[in-house]
Write an enzyme that holds these catalytic residues in place. Sequence first.
Site, PDB file in Angstrom:
ATOM      1  N   HIS A  71       0.655   2.594  58.853  1.00 53.21           N
ATOM      2  CA  HIS A  71       0.197   2.020  60.122  1.00 53.21           C
ATOM      3  C   HIS A  71      -0.099   3.073  61.191  1.00 53.21           C
ATOM      4  O   HIS A  71      -0.520   2.716  62.298  1.00 53.21           O
ATOM      5  CB  HIS A  71       1.223   1.019  60.657  1.00 53.21           C
ATOM      6  CG  HIS A  71       1.311  -0.231  59.839  1.00 53.21           C
ATOM      7  ND1 HIS A  71       0.211  -1.014  59.559  1.00 53.21           N
ATOM      8  CD2 HIS A  71       2.373  -0.839  59.232  1.00 53.21           C
ATOM      9  CE1 HIS A  71       0.583  -2.048  58.813  1.00 53.21           C
ATOM     10  NE2 HIS A  71       1.888  -1.954  58.595  1.00 53.21           N
ATOM     11  N   HIS A 179      11.989  -1.858  55.980  1.00 53.47           N
ATOM     12  CA  HIS A 179      12.654  -2.331  57.200  1.00 53.47           C
ATOM     13  C   HIS A 179      13.972  -3.061  56.967  1.00 53.47           C
ATOM     14  O   HIS A 179      14.479  -3.703  57.884  1.00 53.47           O
ATOM     15  CB  HIS A 179      11.732  -3.269  58.004  1.00 53.47           C
ATOM     16  CG  HIS A 179      10.472  -2.648  58.480  1.00 53.47           C
ATOM     17  ND1 HIS A 179       9.573  -3.308  59.286  1.00 53.47           N
ATOM     18  CD2 HIS A 179       9.939  -1.424  58.256  1.00 53.47           C
ATOM     19  CE1 HIS A 179       8.528  -2.533  59.546  1.00 53.47           C
ATOM     20  NE2 HIS A 179       8.737  -1.383  58.913  1.00 53.47           N
TER      21      HIS A 179
END
Length: 258
Positions: A71, A179
């Site tokens: 990202h 995550h």
Amino acid sequence: MEKLKVLMLGDAIGTPGLEQIYMKLPAVLKENEPDLVIVNGENSDDGFGITEEIYEQLLDCGIDIVTSGNHIWSNADAGEILRKNDRLLRPHNYPDAPGKGWYRTVINDVDVGVVNVIGRYFMTPVDCPFQTVENLLKNELFGCTIVVIDFHAEFMNEKKALAIDFDGKISFVAGTHTHVQTADEVIFRNGTGYITDIGMCGGIDSVIGMERSAILQKIKRQITLPYVPSVENGKMQGVFIDIDCKTGKTLDIKRVSI
């Protein structure tokens, strides 16, 4: 100095994740006095990408190096930011990309290297992370006693395989991207430390840091709605690593979730 204490923080998810760092990191630094602090910042700009302002704010609050992942390219000026700031890393195995995925420094007379690579399973095709790390060790990071890697990848097998393949040649492999902090920290037989994922900074009561409603709509109905970083049950997660300054071997790994 007998050991180097490293603090690695998981992906900072938007403003909620940054707030967790800004609020909690100063006390952690004061109490533990780490020699090197690393955070993954690829999701820090409202969940996708990073800005130069955020990068500078992270440095101001005590971060030494900001790693990233797929990202990092979400912002149009990512290339310019990467070219200007050598402590902001992108995965080094992106071919012909601006910036770089390694940083070399000296801390208390010890040569230390930090590497950022990305996986290839269930991700955009890139150069081989194994060959990339091997080339860095033979060239830019040759002679480094301590080498720490942020391996940004989906697939646990790939992350663990890299740590095993370089066992004894590097100090630590920290998985990022998924995550969710895992409980599988381990020191392999030749001294390389490993954990599949160091977690994230942001709202834990979420789906990988994002508010649940939009994620559920996408999964259940294939409707894509804007993702919003979650503020529910905020945590700052990561790991403390103690590394022997003479051998480069990991001595201890402790998870952080506060």
